[in-house]
Every structure is written in C-alpha cells, then in structure tokens.
Motif scaffolding. Structure first.
Motif, short mmCIF file in Angstrom:
data_model
loop_
_atom_site.label_atom_id
_atom_site.label_comp_id
_atom_site.label_asym_id
_atom_site.label_seq_id
_atom_site.Cartn_x
_atom_site.Cartn_y
_atom_site.Cartn_z
N HIS A 1 30.31 36.70 -41.25
CA HIS A 1 30.45 38.15 -41.14
C HIS A 1 29.93 38.81 -42.42
N PHE B 1 26.00 42.18 -40.90
CA PHE B 1 26.66 41.91 -39.62
C PHE B 1 27.68 43.01 -39.32
N HIS C 1 26.36 37.15 -33.77
CA HIS C 1 26.33 35.83 -34.42
C HIS C 1 25.04 35.10 -34.08
N HIS D 1 29.86 41.10 -30.28
CA HIS D 1 30.16 40.44 -31.56
C HIS D 1 29.54 39.03 -31.59
ZN LIG Z 1 32.74 36.52 -35.64
#
Ligand SMILES: [Zn+2]
Length: 228
Positions: A202, A206, A186, A182
């Motif tokens: 997000h 994503f 980013h 995750h």
């Molecule tokens: Zn995040």
C-alpha cells in the motif's frame, strides 16, 4: 510490543472525559478478547465501562488504539469520527489482512455468486478505471466466510479472491466493487521493497489511486460500521 492494559484503560478514561463528566463513569475495564473476527465492543453498565478489543489488536500501535477508542466512544454517543482516525483504524485492519495465512487456489467458489458476479464487476471496473489494461485473473469467492480478509490478490496464482461473506443482499454493490477495485490496484501497482526489506503493497501512490473510486468514502464508512 504489547500495550499494557492499564495504559489502555487510562486512554479510554481520557477519551471519555472529552465527552462526559467524571462522575458519569465509575470504572473502566479493558481486555483483549478472542473474537473470531475483527470486532470490538464497548458497553456501559451502571457507570462501569467494559471494553473488549479483538485479540488481533494486541500489537496495534498506540495511535491505532487511540483511534479505536475514539471510534467506539463516538459510536456509543452517536458522535462523528474524524476521517484521520477512521483512516488510521482501517489502514491497520488492512495491514492485518496480510499476516493471515493464505489459502490456496482450491479454496475458491465460482465468480458468479448468489448476488454478485465478480467477472462482471471486474470487467466494469477495468473499463471505467483502467482503460481495460488489466488482464483478467482467476476470479472467485472464498469458501470460508469467517476469514477476516475482505479480499486478496494472489500474485503467484494470479487469482483475485473476495470474501464470500460479501456475496449477500445486505452488502451494497459499491462495497463489493471497492474490494475488487482495491485488489485490482494490487495487480496494477504490484509492490516495492521497503527499507527494512519488507514488501510494501500500500504505497502512497496506491492509496492516492484508491481514493479515485467513486464511492470510496461511502464504502469505507459502510465497512467501518459493519466491522465493529
Ligand atoms: Zn491491499
């Protein structure tokens, strides 16, 4: 905007009625509670339902409150939860993470933890999901375990931090991997400015890519069960 307690109590009453007959419940009491973590409890004592919701959920939108009610009641009655509701809940938890004060780089423990080595995990994921295109950030475990944040990528210091509570034999490897994955997303996606001028981390793209993680659902479910 704060949701009134009465409104929440009605919400729980309605949710319970989907599963139980009216006379099995005598009263419902909902309150917000200063749990140090994101934690909620639902108990029934001789027909009385007592719900305690983490303070951090005071500003949660009604859909999130509904999802939480479904999750808590389903957990109590050992019923399945819809994936839409799970998602609503977890997305809100993720949005909370951004509002928690950031700790500096000095609050960092080495990447090689007691159980998991973040460098190793990073390299493996970089090869498997990113064709080795991400340059390695500073990696480390948070010094405090109490933080509600599971992971964080600090764009300024190029530092990827994972909550040290996850460096534990009880935590499956695919959970630690999903948190690192995750944060790596980013790094890849950065953020865009939304219409309201707020940064959006997000994005739809994503979220789409997040699901490509091999054990996404399994990891999400594990987090769900250990977050509540
Ligand atoms: Zn995040």
């Amino acid at each position: 905007m704060l949701l009134e307690i009465e409104k929440l109590e009605r919400l729980y009453e309605e949710k319970f009625q989907e599963f139980l007959s009216r006379n099995q419940i005598s009263s419902i009491q909902v309150s917000f509670y200063p749990y140090s973590q994101i934690k909620h409890t639902l108990r029934i004592r001789s027909g009385k339902v007592i719900v305690r919701i983490a303070n951090s959920f005071q500003n949660a939108p009604i859909e999130v409150q509904k999802a939480l009610a479904s999750i808590l009641i389903a957990k109590l009655l050992k019923k399945p939860v819809s994936s839409d509701e799970k998602k609503l809940y977890l997305n809100f938890v993720a949005s909370l993470k951004k509002t928690i004060p950031q700790s500096g780089r000095r609050n960092l423990k080495p990447a090689k933890g007691k159980f998991y080595d973040l460098e190793e995990i990073f390299d493996r994921l970089n090869e498997k999901y990113f064709q080795n295109t991400l340059s390695k950030p500073i990696l480390g475990w948070s010094t405090r375990k109490t933080s509600r944040k599971l992971g964080r990528y600090d764009f300024v210091n190029k530092t990827l931090i994972v909550n040290s509570a996850l460096d534990d034999s009880k935590v499956p490897d695919y959970v630690v991997e999903m948190i690192v994955y995750h944060e790596m997303l980013h790094m890849k996606h950065s953020f865009r400015k939304g219409k309201n001028g707020k940064k959006c981390f997000h994005t739809a793209a994503f979220r789409e890519e997040e699901k490509k993680f091999e054990h996404f659902e399994k990891a999400e479910n594990w987090l769900l069960n250990n977050f509540i």
